[in-house]
Design a protein around this motif. Structure first.
Motif, PDB file in Angstrom:
ATOM      1  N   ALA A  35      49.908  40.732  40.008  1.00  0.00           N
ATOM      2  CA  ALA A  35      48.454  40.746  40.112  1.00  0.00           C
ATOM      3  C   ALA A  35      48.002  42.061  40.724  1.00  0.00           C
ATOM      4  CB  ALA A  35      47.975  39.571  40.968  1.00  0.00           C
ATOM      5  N   ALA A  36      46.708  42.216  40.867  1.00  0.00           N
ATOM      6  CA  ALA A  36      46.167  43.467  41.407  1.00  0.00           C
ATOM      7  C   ALA A  36      46.575  43.676  42.862  1.00  0.00           C
ATOM      8  CB  ALA A  36      44.649  43.476  41.274  1.00  0.00           C
ATOM      9  N   THR A  37      46.624  42.595  43.643  1.00  0.00           N
ATOM     10  CA  THR A  37      47.058  42.651  45.039  1.00  0.00           C
ATOM     11  C   THR A  37      47.978  41.460  45.292  1.00  0.00           C
ATOM     12  OG1 THR A  37      45.334  41.242  46.010  1.00  0.00           O
ATOM     13  CG2 THR A  37      44.769  43.570  45.625  1.00  0.00           C
ATOM     14  N   LEU A  38      48.491  41.377  46.518  1.00  0.00           N
ATOM     15  CA  LEU A  38      49.345  40.245  46.880  1.00  0.00           C
ATOM     16  C   LEU A  38      48.555  39.067  47.436  1.00  0.00           C
ATOM     17  CD1 LEU A  38      52.401  42.096  48.506  1.00  0.00           C
ATOM     18  CD2 LEU A  38      52.247  41.066  46.218  1.00  0.00           C
ATOM     19  N   ASP A  39      47.236  39.165  47.425  1.00  0.00           N
ATOM     20  CA  ASP A  39      46.401  38.056  47.870  1.00  0.00           C
ATOM     21  C   ASP A  39      46.483  36.911  46.869  1.00  0.00           C
ATOM     22  OD1 ASP A  39      45.536  39.543  50.063  1.00  0.00           O
ATOM     23  OD2 ASP A  39      43.826  40.371  48.943  1.00  0.00           O
ATOM     24  N   PRO A  40      46.393  35.653  47.338  1.00  0.00           N
ATOM     25  CA  PRO A  40      46.399  34.521  46.405  1.00  0.00           C
ATOM     26  C   PRO A  40      45.304  34.655  45.356  1.00  0.00           C
ATOM     27  CG  PRO A  40      46.684  33.742  48.649  1.00  0.00           C
ATOM     28  CD  PRO A  40      46.357  35.208  48.748  1.00  0.00           C
ATOM     29  N   VAL A  41      45.632  34.274  44.140  1.00  0.00           N
ATOM     30  CA  VAL A  41      44.698  34.354  43.016  1.00  0.00           C
ATOM     31  C   VAL A  41      44.156  32.958  42.744  1.00  0.00           C
ATOM     32  CG1 VAL A  41      44.446  34.889  40.564  1.00  0.00           C
ATOM     33  CG2 VAL A  41      45.884  36.335  42.020  1.00  0.00           C
TER      34      VAL A  41
END
Length: 213
Positions: A35-41
């Motif tokens: 994903a774009a970042t490691l933050d939850p999607v």
């Protein structure tokens, strides 16, 4: 074998989980949730999925799986399509489920190729240059696309048969006990009654409309 499962906001969970449950349990597979970042999607119905890597960090994959979801924001953002342009040439197989094929088309992956998508998004897919098919699963060269949502399981089993042979693919089907016997025969726009089609088309208008705001 590295399989990249693409994550983005408002994707449809089953588009991802169906293929993952088929392909992710096969031998010698390393799944990556990118994903774009490691933050939850956040998926479209609220499920949160945690990425394991980012588009910036992952520059190759043997197999790419692009789920569908609400298409217009992610198309406008361009992050996913930019990554697909970079990574698709490294992949042996590039695949999609549902409206994920519109992202492949926007990235130039489907130029001159047959592809399928969710029935409500066929016009959008055609406008992006693909030759639209109404088939549930379409293989054109090294690209395999699945129609709406549950077709991702069929797409993944098709790919499993190519990668590992019919016996293992059938075993994966048995492992997930994929032997559908739905209580209704309205699982495609060609089979559903006009009343049902109009109901769902109305419910989807906010998700599948560029002018939804």
């Amino acid at each position: 074998m590295d399989i990249a499962f693409v994550l983005y906001p408002d994707m449809t969970a089953l588009d991802l989980i169906g293929p993952y449950d088929v392909l992710g349990h096969a031998p010698d597979v390393t799944p990556h949730f990118v994903a774009a970042t490691l933050d939850p999607v956040r998926c479209d119905a609220g499920l949160l999925i945690t990425p394991t890597t980012t588009f910036e960090s992952m520059d190759r994959a043997d197999v790419i799986v692009v789920p569908g979801g609400k298409p217009y924001d992610v198309l406008a953002d361009g992050t996913v399509t930019t990554w697909l342009r970079k990574v698709h040439p490294t992949a042996t197989w590039t695949t999609s489920v549902c409206t994920g094929s519109t992202l492949l088309a926007a990235a130039g992956v489907l130029e001159g190729k047959r592809a399928t998508t969710h029935w409500a998004m066929r016009d959008l897919l055609a406008s992006l240059g693909a030759e639209v098919s109404t088939d549930r699963v379409v293989r054109d060269g090294q690209v395999i696309t699945g129609a709406g949502v549950s077709a991702g399981i069929d797409m993944a089993l098709t790919l499993a048969g190519i990668l590992w042979g019919d016996t293992l693919a059938q075993g994966l089907q048995l492992a997930i006990e994929y032997d559908p016997e739905p209580p209704y025969d309205s699982g495609s726009v060609e089979k559903a009654s006009p009343e049902v089609v109009n109901l769902i088309r109305g419910l989807l208008v906010n998700d599948f409309s560029a002018d939804r705001n």
